[in-house]
Design an enzyme around this catalytic site. Structure first.
Site, short mmCIF file in Angstrom:
data_model
loop_
_atom_site.label_atom_id
_atom_site.label_comp_id
_atom_site.label_asym_id
_atom_site.label_seq_id
_atom_site.Cartn_x
_atom_site.Cartn_y
_atom_site.Cartn_z
N LEU A 1 20.00 -21.37 -6.45
CA LEU A 1 20.80 -22.15 -5.51
C LEU A 1 21.00 -23.58 -5.98
O LEU A 1 21.68 -24.36 -5.34
CB LEU A 1 20.14 -22.15 -4.12
CG LEU A 1 20.07 -20.80 -3.40
CD1 LEU A 1 19.27 -20.93 -2.10
CD2 LEU A 1 21.46 -20.26 -3.10
N LYS B 1 11.81 -23.24 -2.80
CA LYS B 1 11.86 -24.42 -3.64
C LYS B 1 10.59 -24.46 -4.48
O LYS B 1 9.48 -24.50 -3.95
CB LYS B 1 11.96 -25.70 -2.82
CG LYS B 1 11.97 -26.97 -3.67
CD LYS B 1 11.89 -28.24 -2.85
CE LYS B 1 13.23 -28.58 -2.24
NZ LYS B 1 13.20 -29.92 -1.58
N VAL C 1 15.66 -24.58 -6.59
CA VAL C 1 15.76 -23.78 -5.38
C VAL C 1 16.38 -22.42 -5.70
O VAL C 1 17.38 -22.33 -6.41
CB VAL C 1 16.61 -24.49 -4.30
CG1 VAL C 1 16.59 -23.70 -2.99
CG2 VAL C 1 16.09 -25.91 -4.06
N GLY D 1 17.41 -29.68 -6.33
CA GLY D 1 17.49 -30.74 -5.34
C GLY D 1 16.23 -31.57 -5.38
O GLY D 1 15.12 -31.05 -5.27
N ASP E 1 15.60 -40.16 3.52
CA ASP E 1 16.69 -39.87 2.56
C ASP E 1 17.83 -39.14 3.26
O ASP E 1 18.34 -38.14 2.75
CB ASP E 1 16.15 -39.06 1.39
CG ASP E 1 17.11 -39.08 0.18
OD1 ASP E 1 17.92 -40.03 0.09
OD2 ASP E 1 17.05 -38.16 -0.63
#
Length: 213
Positions: free
Chosen positions: A13, A36, A21, A16, A128
């Site tokens: 995916l 993750k 991921v 990040g 964030d």
């Protein structure tokens, strides 16, 4: 890599923050999850931050925050098992200039506000908030992702070295640059920047360098 723990890998995916991921299947019940995996080895500070993400995220249960199911390690690499989200993040919506009615945009941001309020009430600062960390699912629901650099407000700890900026400059409140005195108001600042950018298509503080920001 075909499996992580008991989970069968379906595909990647993307990356990040500090994690890779994957999309995976839980063979026990046949459900699809996201995993993750920490992609930095032999870094104690990064490991502490990843564990902090697990603890911080797992304690939050809200319709507008991604759900964490499990935290394990495989061959020395820790990983998080979380809810799989099928949709588009706000960064993608902004970059592609996809037409979203203004009332829908305000509805999306209202849900983000609900999730942030819940996190703040439970002592968690995201630190964030940005378009890439907000997902609009295909069913129209909204989820805040990646509490990877969140800090519990009850803890007087700092996981980053002095002088190392944690966050994304275009969305950071000034006090995040200048001090360690981060509180929930920093998330509110970031939320305001995201709202502005989502409505106008332009980040109000876009520049070529953190200093210029």
């Amino acid at each position: 890599m075909e499996t992580i723990g008991k989970y069968r890998i379906i595909g990647g995916l993307g990356k990040g923050g500090f994690g890779q991921v994957y999309k995976a299947e839980d063979p026990t019940i046949g459900s699809v999850v996201a995993i993750k995996v920490l992609n930095v080895q032999n870094d104690d500070a990064m490991l502490r931050r990843f564990r902090a993400e697990a603890v911080t995220s797992a304690r939050l249960r809200h319709k507008n925050i991604v759900t964490i199911f499990d935290f394990e390690e495989q061959d020395g690499a820790p990983y998080l098992v979380m809810e799989y989200l099928d949709g588009e993040n706000l960064q993608r919506l902004i970059e592609t200039k996809k037409r979203v009615p203004i009332l829908d945009k305000l509805s999306i941001m209202a849900e983000v506000a609900e999730g942030l309020q819940y996190a703040h009430e439970h002592g968690v600062i995201h630190r964030d908030i940005k378009p890439a960390n907000i997902m609009r699912l295909k069913d129209g629901s909204v989820k805040i992702m990646d509490f990877g650099i969140a800090r519990l407000t009850q803890r007087n700890t700092r996981l980053t070295a002095v002088g190392y900026i944690v966050g994304t400059p275009e969305y950071m409140a000034p006090e995040q640059f200048m001090s360690d005195g981060t509180d929930s108001q920093c998330d509110i600042w970031s939320y305001g920047v995201v709202l502005y950018e989502f409505l106008t298509g332009h980040n109000p503080f876009s520049a070529d360098s953190p200093g210029a920001v």
